[in-house]
Write a protein that holds these residues in place. Structure first.
Motif, mmCIF file in Angstrom:
data_model
loop_
_atom_site.group_PDB
_atom_site.id
_atom_site.type_symbol
_atom_site.label_atom_id
_atom_site.label_comp_id
_atom_site.label_asym_id
_atom_site.label_seq_id
_atom_site.Cartn_x
_atom_site.Cartn_y
_atom_site.Cartn_z
ATOM 1 N N PRO A 79 0.844 -1.211 0.000
ATOM 2 C CA PRO A 79 0.000 0.000 0.000
ATOM 3 C C PRO A 79 0.866 1.244 0.000
ATOM 4 O O PRO A 79 1.933 1.270 0.632
ATOM 5 N N PRO A 80 0.455 2.297 -0.747
ATOM 6 C CA PRO A 80 1.198 3.564 -0.711
ATOM 7 C C PRO A 80 1.245 4.083 0.722
ATOM 8 O O PRO A 80 0.421 3.719 1.559
ATOM 9 N N LYS A 81 2.248 4.887 0.977
ATOM 10 C CA LYS A 81 2.401 5.443 2.326
ATOM 11 C C LYS A 81 1.101 6.162 2.716
ATOM 12 O O LYS A 81 0.643 7.067 2.042
ATOM 13 N N GLY A 82 0.504 5.704 3.802
ATOM 14 C CA GLY A 82 -0.764 6.280 4.240
ATOM 15 C C GLY A 82 -1.940 5.762 3.450
ATOM 16 O O GLY A 82 -3.070 6.190 3.661
ATOM 17 N N GLY A 83 -1.702 4.824 2.484
ATOM 18 C CA GLY A 83 -2.786 4.296 1.664
ATOM 19 C C GLY A 83 -3.497 3.135 2.338
ATOM 20 O O GLY A 83 -3.133 2.681 3.423
ATOM 21 N N ALA A 84 -4.549 2.641 1.680
ATOM 22 C CA ALA A 84 -5.393 1.596 2.247
ATOM 23 C C ALA A 84 -4.913 0.212 1.807
ATOM 24 O O ALA A 84 -4.298 0.052 0.747
ATOM 25 N N ALA A 85 -5.230 -0.788 2.619
ATOM 26 C CA ALA A 85 -4.930 -2.183 2.281
ATOM 27 C C ALA A 85 -6.175 -2.824 1.667
ATOM 28 O O ALA A 85 -7.304 -2.531 2.055
ATOM 29 N N ALA A 86 -5.948 -3.696 0.693
ATOM 30 C CA ALA A 86 -7.056 -4.371 0.012
ATOM 31 C C ALA A 86 -6.733 -5.852 -0.148
ATOM 32 O O ALA A 86 -5.567 -6.257 -0.130
ATOM 33 N N VAL A 87 -7.786 -6.642 -0.270
ATOM 34 C CA VAL A 87 -7.625 -8.047 -0.633
ATOM 35 C C VAL A 87 -8.392 -8.270 -1.934
ATOM 36 O O VAL A 87 -9.334 -7.538 -2.247
ATOM 37 N N SER A 88 -7.973 -9.280 -2.696
ATOM 38 C CA SER A 88 -8.675 -9.600 -3.945
ATOM 39 C C SER A 88 -9.161 -11.040 -3.877
ATOM 40 O O SER A 88 -8.515 -11.901 -3.264
ATOM 41 N N TYR A 89 -10.322 -11.269 -4.488
ATOM 42 C CA TYR A 89 -10.886 -12.613 -4.534
ATOM 43 C C TYR A 89 -11.117 -12.991 -5.994
ATOM 44 O O TYR A 89 -11.823 -12.285 -6.732
ATOM 45 N N LEU A 90 -10.509 -14.097 -6.430
ATOM 46 C CA LEU A 90 -10.585 -14.562 -7.812
ATOM 47 C C LEU A 90 -11.191 -15.957 -7.825
ATOM 48 O O LEU A 90 -10.942 -16.764 -6.927
ATOM 49 N N ARG A 91 -11.978 -16.259 -8.863
ATOM 50 C CA ARG A 91 -12.622 -17.565 -8.917
ATOM 51 C C ARG A 91 -12.963 -17.964 -10.341
ATOM 52 O O ARG A 91 -13.330 -17.119 -11.158
ATOM 53 N N VAL A 92 -12.810 -19.249 -10.648
ATOM 54 C CA VAL A 92 -13.396 -19.843 -11.860
ATOM 55 C C VAL A 92 -14.259 -21.022 -11.414
ATOM 56 O O VAL A 92 -14.009 -21.640 -10.373
ATOM 57 N N SER A 93 -15.268 -21.351 -12.216
ATOM 58 C CA SER A 93 -16.289 -22.306 -11.768
ATOM 59 C C SER A 93 -15.851 -23.750 -11.877
ATOM 60 O O SER A 93 -16.229 -24.587 -11.065
ATOM 61 N N THR A 94 -15.081 -24.103 -12.916
ATOM 62 C CA THR A 94 -14.778 -25.504 -13.170
ATOM 63 C C THR A 94 -13.283 -25.749 -13.176
ATOM 64 O O THR A 94 -12.477 -24.857 -13.451
#
Length: 495
Positions: A15-30
């Protein structure tokens, strides 16, 4: 042109200095999507990763953790990486959860609400990389609309897939993974359309065919058959995740009940398949008879077992009679049938215990009173012969097609020989083509024989079977315990 990141660590941005933290969620069905292109992540996961990374940059945030469910359906919220993500945001300070689309997270409204609520309680904002979804009223409205559309798409797709699978089974096609002895293949018809079907496995099919013939003889137990197949080298088909390995004893037992005579079973209904039969029809039915006889023998030898157990019921309260062995002071054992309703006092039944020898004699006498008359035998024979005629008529078109195909192959074989005699084709080409035609002829001939075998053999034995039915009392008197149990199960629901 957009470059797709293939390195999973490329999406993890400080995260940039003073920036926010994020998570990512990825998915495929099969799983097929997850392994497309011969890679562990296929094509869709890297594309989703790149989109979520760009969205994080727009938000001035950094992706500190990535969660991937490869080959997991969004119809269920019980996905390992989704659950791990919920636990992660509960334990860590995270501002955003970024997904490629809302339908990556859930495809029904109930799961969408519960997942979104769990994120909100942790102070995490759900953000879509490709949809204008945020915590504003308009963003929440769009979120609700998109999740409803996703649920409709999922349910409609499931209905259409089930409809297609049912229609494929009706047409003789095989759904899902082929049983051992067959291979799933993909071919194309003359119009270039892809056809998914099955064919005989040249390595395993001969061993399966041998196993059925051996077990039909009645000289093998399932465990002995399992040991012999293992020593002959029968192994399951390998997959990317599981190597080939010997079958379990339970798998061999289940294999013997599989409709290898050319049928397709879908949702409990049996259809005639387009694939070649691996086992002759009469052999398959004989195997089922041996399996049933072995099971009855096991039941008959269990503690307090008897061939009438399960057939005879109390004449007063209807309870199924149980076996009780009583021993007198001299050590002599007397076997009785006892009403469990009276014994446990759960009914008002007053039926006394009955000696098993007496009950056996009563059942033998009962057989003398339930035999069919000559008139009933003639009527039954006429009805069954009529049904065989109807079944054979329904098979006429298919039989004509197979016969025409056989005649074409035989004609092709003759022309090939004539061309060779005229020095038009070399010996190597002749041998290769003859092998191909012979293999196709064998398949067609087996299908033709199966058409005749299913009904012609049964018709030939019909009169003999009806004659035995008219004389079932004498037959029952001469049967051993195992066959007496089979007779009772065939004729009576209960006595």
């Amino acid at each position: 042109m957009t470059t797709v990141a293939t390195d999973p660590t490329a999406s993890l941005i400080e995260p940039p200095k003073g920036g926010a933290a994020a998570v990512s969620y990825l998915r495929v069905s099969t799983r097929e999507q997850a392994e497309k292109g011969g890679t562990d992540e296929g094509f869709s996961i890297p594309a989703q990763r790149e989109a979520t990374r760009r969205k994080a940059e727009q938000l001035g945030a950094g992706i500190v953790e990535e969660f991937i469910d490869a080959g997991a359906s969004a119809k269920s919220a019980d996905r390992p990486e989704l659950m791990r993500m919920i636990q992660y945001v509960k334990a860590n300070k995270v501002s955003y959860c970024i997904v490629h689309k809302v339908d990556r997270l859930a495809r029904n409204r109930a799961d969408d609400v519960s997942i979104h609520l769990a994120l909100q309680q942790c102070g995490v904002m759900l953000v879509s990389a490709t949809e204008n979804i945020d915590e504003t009223p308009s963003g929440m409205l769009l979120h609700g609309i998109m999740s409803t559309i996703a649920e409709f798409y999922s349910r409609n797709l499931a209905t259409e897939v089930a409809k297609g699978m049912n229609q494929k089974a009706i047409g003789g096609g095989t759904n899902g993974k082929a049983p051992i002895g067959y291979l799933n293949i993909r071919t194309r018809d003359e119009l270039g359309r892809e056809l998914r079907t099955i064919e005989l496995d040249p390595e395993r099919a001969p061993m399966i065919e041998w196993a059925f013939k051996a077990y039909a003889s009645g000289d093998w137990s399932v465990r002995q058959l399992h040991d012999e197949l293992t020593s002959r080298g029968l192994r399951s088909l390998p997959t990317p995740k599981r190597p080939a390995k010997p079958l379990a004893v339970s798998s061999v037992h289940r294999m013997l009940t599989n409709p290898y005579k050319g049928d397709v079973i879908y949702r409990g209904t049996r259809y005639k398949g387009n694939h070649p039969a691996l086992v002759a029809t009469e052999v398959w039915y004989q195997v089922q008879s041996v399996l049933t006889a072995h099971q009855c023998a096991v039941e008959a030898t269990q503690v307090h077992g008897h061939y009438l157990k399960g057939t005879v019921h109390c004449g007063q309260c209807g309870s199924r009679l149980i076996v009780s062995n009583a021993k007198n002071r001299h050590g002599n054992v007397y076997c009785y049938f006892v009403c469990p309703g009276r014994h446990s006092k759960r009914t008002d039944c007053t039926r006394q215990a009955m000696l098993i020898d007496d009950v056996e004699k009563l059942v033998e006498d009962y057989y003398k009173r339930v035999q069919i008359t000559p008139a009933q035998q003639d009527a039954l024979a006429g009805m069954l012969h009529h049904e065989f005629d109807r079944l054979m008529a329904a098979e006429t078109d298919e039989l004509e097609r197979l016969t025409a195909n056989r005649d074409r192959l035989e004609g092709e074989q003759d022309r090939l020989m004539q061309a060779h005699y005229a020095d038009a084709i070399p010996l190597t080409v002749l041998k290769r083509e003859q092998d191909r035609i012979t293999a196709e002829l064998d398949k067609v001939t087996r299908r033709i024989n199966a058409h005749y075998g299913d009904y012609a053999d049964a018709r030939a034995h019909l009169d003999d079977a009806l004659g035995l039915l008219a004389n079932c009392s004498d037959i029952y008197a001469r049967c051993d315990d195992t066959n007496r149990r089979l007779c009772n199960q065939a004729f009576f629901t209960k006595v």
